[in-house]
Design a protein around this motif. Sequence first.
Motif, PDB file in Angstrom:
ATOM      1  N   ALA A 299      45.730  41.408  36.405  1.00 37.19           N
ATOM      2  CA  ALA A 299      44.793  41.103  37.485  1.00 37.19           C
ATOM      3  C   ALA A 299      45.406  41.502  38.821  1.00 37.19           C
ATOM      4  O   ALA A 299      46.619  41.379  39.020  1.00 37.19           O
ATOM      5  N   HIS A 300      44.591  41.974  39.755  1.00 33.54           N
ATOM      6  CA  HIS A 300      45.108  42.315  41.082  1.00 33.54           C
ATOM      7  C   HIS A 300      45.604  41.062  41.775  1.00 33.54           C
ATOM      8  O   HIS A 300      44.997  39.986  41.656  1.00 33.54           O
ATOM      9  N   TYR A 301      46.680  41.184  42.510  1.00 35.31           N
ATOM     10  CA  TYR A 301      47.311  39.997  43.082  1.00 35.31           C
ATOM     11  C   TYR A 301      46.391  39.271  44.067  1.00 35.31           C
ATOM     12  O   TYR A 301      46.528  38.063  44.282  1.00 35.31           O
ATOM     13  N   ARG A 302      45.422  39.977  44.674  1.00 36.86           N
ATOM     14  CA  ARG A 302      44.511  39.320  45.616  1.00 36.86           C
ATOM     15  C   ARG A 302      43.230  38.824  44.956  1.00 36.86           C
ATOM     16  O   ARG A 302      42.344  38.321  45.643  1.00 36.86           O
ATOM     17  N   SER A 303      43.130  38.964  43.635  1.00 32.42           N
ATOM     18  CA  SER A 303      41.933  38.523  42.918  1.00 32.42           C
ATOM     19  C   SER A 303      42.144  37.130  42.338  1.00 32.42           C
ATOM     20  O   SER A 303      43.171  36.861  41.718  1.00 32.42           O
ATOM     21  N   HIS A 304      41.175  36.263  42.549  1.00 28.50           N
ATOM     22  CA  HIS A 304      41.228  34.950  41.911  1.00 28.50           C
ATOM     23  C   HIS A 304      41.042  35.115  40.406  1.00 28.50           C
ATOM     24  O   HIS A 304      40.225  35.910  39.948  1.00 28.50           O
ATOM     25  N   VAL A 305      41.817  34.379  39.646  1.00 26.65           N
ATOM     26  CA  VAL A 305      41.758  34.442  38.187  1.00 26.65           C
ATOM     27  C   VAL A 305      41.261  33.099  37.670  1.00 26.65           C
ATOM     28  O   VAL A 305      41.857  32.057  37.953  1.00 26.65           O
ATOM     29  N   GLU A 306      40.162  33.125  36.914  1.00 26.33           N
ATOM     30  CA  GLU A 306      39.672  31.919  36.248  1.00 26.33           C
ATOM     31  C   GLU A 306      40.354  31.855  34.891  1.00 26.33           C
ATOM     32  O   GLU A 306      40.042  32.632  33.987  1.00 26.33           O
ATOM     33  N   PHE A 307      41.278  30.931  34.752  1.00 29.88           N
ATOM     34  CA  PHE A 307      42.090  30.876  33.542  1.00 29.88           C
ATOM     35  C   PHE A 307      41.271  30.400  32.349  1.00 29.88           C
ATOM     36  O   PHE A 307      40.480  29.463  32.435  1.00 29.88           O
ATOM     37  N   SER A 308      41.492  31.062  31.212  1.00 28.02           N
ATOM     38  CA  SER A 308      40.953  30.590  29.939  1.00 28.02           C
ATOM     39  C   SER A 308      41.884  31.056  28.842  1.00 28.02           C
ATOM     40  O   SER A 308      42.503  32.123  28.937  1.00 28.02           O
ATOM     41  N   PHE A 309      41.990  30.264  27.785  1.00 26.45           N
ATOM     42  CA  PHE A 309      42.830  30.669  26.667  1.00 26.45           C
ATOM     43  C   PHE A 309      42.226  31.861  25.936  1.00 26.45           C
ATOM     44  O   PHE A 309      42.950  32.655  25.346  1.00 26.45           O
ATOM     45  N   GLU A 310      40.903  31.995  25.993  1.00 30.88           N
ATOM     46  CA  GLU A 310      40.269  33.152  25.360  1.00 30.88           C
ATOM     47  C   GLU A 310      40.726  34.438  26.043  1.00 30.88           C
ATOM     48  O   GLU A 310      41.081  35.419  25.375  1.00 30.88           O
ATOM     49  N   ALA A 311      40.724  34.433  27.382  1.00 34.56           N
ATOM     50  CA  ALA A 311      41.168  35.622  28.117  1.00 34.56           C
ATOM     51  C   ALA A 311      42.659  35.863  27.892  1.00 34.56           C
ATOM     52  O   ALA A 311      43.105  37.016  27.785  1.00 34.56           O
ATOM     53  N   LEU A 312      43.444  34.794  27.825  1.00 39.59           N
ATOM     54  CA  LEU A 312      44.876  34.928  27.576  1.00 39.59           C
ATOM     55  C   LEU A 312      45.128  35.534  26.197  1.00 39.59           C
ATOM     56  O   LEU A 312      45.962  36.434  26.044  1.00 39.59           O
ATOM     57  N   ASP A 313      44.400  35.053  25.179  1.00 41.97           N
ATOM     58  CA  ASP A 313      44.569  35.585  23.831  1.00 41.97           C
ATOM     59  C   ASP A 313      44.165  37.057  23.767  1.00 41.97           C
ATOM     60  O   ASP A 313      44.802  37.859  23.068  1.00 41.97           O
ATOM     61  N   GLU A 314      43.116  37.415  24.494  1.00 45.41           N
ATOM     62  CA  GLU A 314      42.679  38.811  24.498  1.00 45.41           C
ATOM     63  C   GLU A 314      43.732  39.710  25.152  1.00 45.41           C
ATOM     64  O   GLU A 314      44.016  40.812  24.666  1.00 45.41           O
ATOM     65  N   ALA A 315      44.320  39.221  26.245  1.00 49.82           N
ATOM     66  CA  ALA A 315      45.386  39.985  26.895  1.00 49.82           C
ATOM     67  C   ALA A 315      46.586  40.130  25.969  1.00 49.82           C
ATOM     68  O   ALA A 315      47.203  41.204  25.891  1.00 49.82           O
TER      69      ALA A 315
END
Length: 461
Positions: A299-315
């Motif tokens: 994610a770009h450092y200036r972009s807000h990240v909405e954390f989710s385990f689904e997104a983490l697992d996909e990454a």
Amino acid sequence: MLRLYDTQTREVRDFVPLVEGKAGLYVCGLTVQSEPHVGHVRSAVNFDVLQRWLRHEGYDVSFIRNTTDIDDKILAKAEEQGRPWYNLAYDMKRELDRAYASLNVMPPTYEPAATGHVPEMLELITRLIEAGHAYPAEDGSGDVYFDVQSWPAYGELTHQRIDDMEAAGDADPRGKRDPRDFALWKGKKASEPETASWPSPWGRGRPGWHIECSAMAGKYLGSAFDIHGGGVDLRFPHHENEVAQSRAAGQRFASYWMHNAWITTAGEKMSKSLGNSLLIPEVLKRVRGIELRFYLVAAHYRSHVEFSFEALDEAAQGFRRIEGFLERAGEEEAGEVPQAFADAMDDDLGTPAAVAVLFDTVREGNRSGDPAPYAAQVRAMLDVLGLDPADPAWPDAQKTDAGLSDVVDALLSGLLAQRSEARAAKDFATADAIRDQIAAAGIEVEDTPDGPVWSLSQKDA
């Protein structure tokens, strides 16, 4: 040329250092009051990528990241837990160090602690008093305040007018000339331990939060340096107060201001007070450190990240695809980064575009009869991002599963042979059915001139 978004000017500017070939970087570190969570470590990872890119581009980097180890919250938490404040701060600092190490955050050039720099803070406060920009409170508290009305440029960093600002809530307002004046020094209260105070011309006490960073930045980087960084939540009041007191004391201070955005959960900043924090050891029970770092870097450092385990697992799954390619390509030294990757990084650390180049290179390498040159480029890009699996800092990087590549190769060989036979016989229905069966197992197949190549699949890659 590297271009960076400057929070103060609100524009992307060419990075022109004060001294050619050198870069001075100061980043506000954490207040060590509690265990670090994912939101805490984002700033460290983002600015670690910045220092790595600066070094890759040939700069001699002096990187200072401080630790705040004396603070109202530290004193309050230590009292709640029935232990000395310095014991709490020390324990939490060790937890923070472990979290940084688990994410391959390089140590800064120096990491000063606030409690080790009280003399420098007292000197700076004295200069501000003598210049007419600070005053000791007249209520007998021993507090010293910065006089915001004495500094016409106050508000320049965040583009605010003094009349629009709320009162500073860092001390009892009774001793202030203006409710927006902020504390430089806090007189010792009877309820506070003696160990949490130092002698000063105004009586025993301890430093205010903002003066700490100004004093430490000035000591190690001088009165003028290149980049000041930190989380976006620090812009006001912390960084606004830093720049005011530093320039009022005659320092030029930072040329560029950079701020990373929050990681949120349910739209709110991740924090201990909200009870939605995700502690690093707990997250690392689910994914490896290298995978969590990849999630943060993508994610770009200036972009807000909405954390989710689904997104983490996909990454994590996407990163394993990169690892699988490197395993199949064999041992390969890092080469040069592709120009498209360099262009992305030079564009205000455009890591999303840089990661896209990374995946493109993996795909090209999978299709090539000679993956080695592509693997060398992939290694070079991963090194810049702090994600090279061969880096000794990742003791678990290669431990996705022992021998995973060989096991999957053995299991897939029969299916891939059947699919190839079906394609040769123009039985595309059977071939597609086999491909779907493989895809359902989370494996992607690419047809190359040298035969099919598998990799762990990734959505939208």
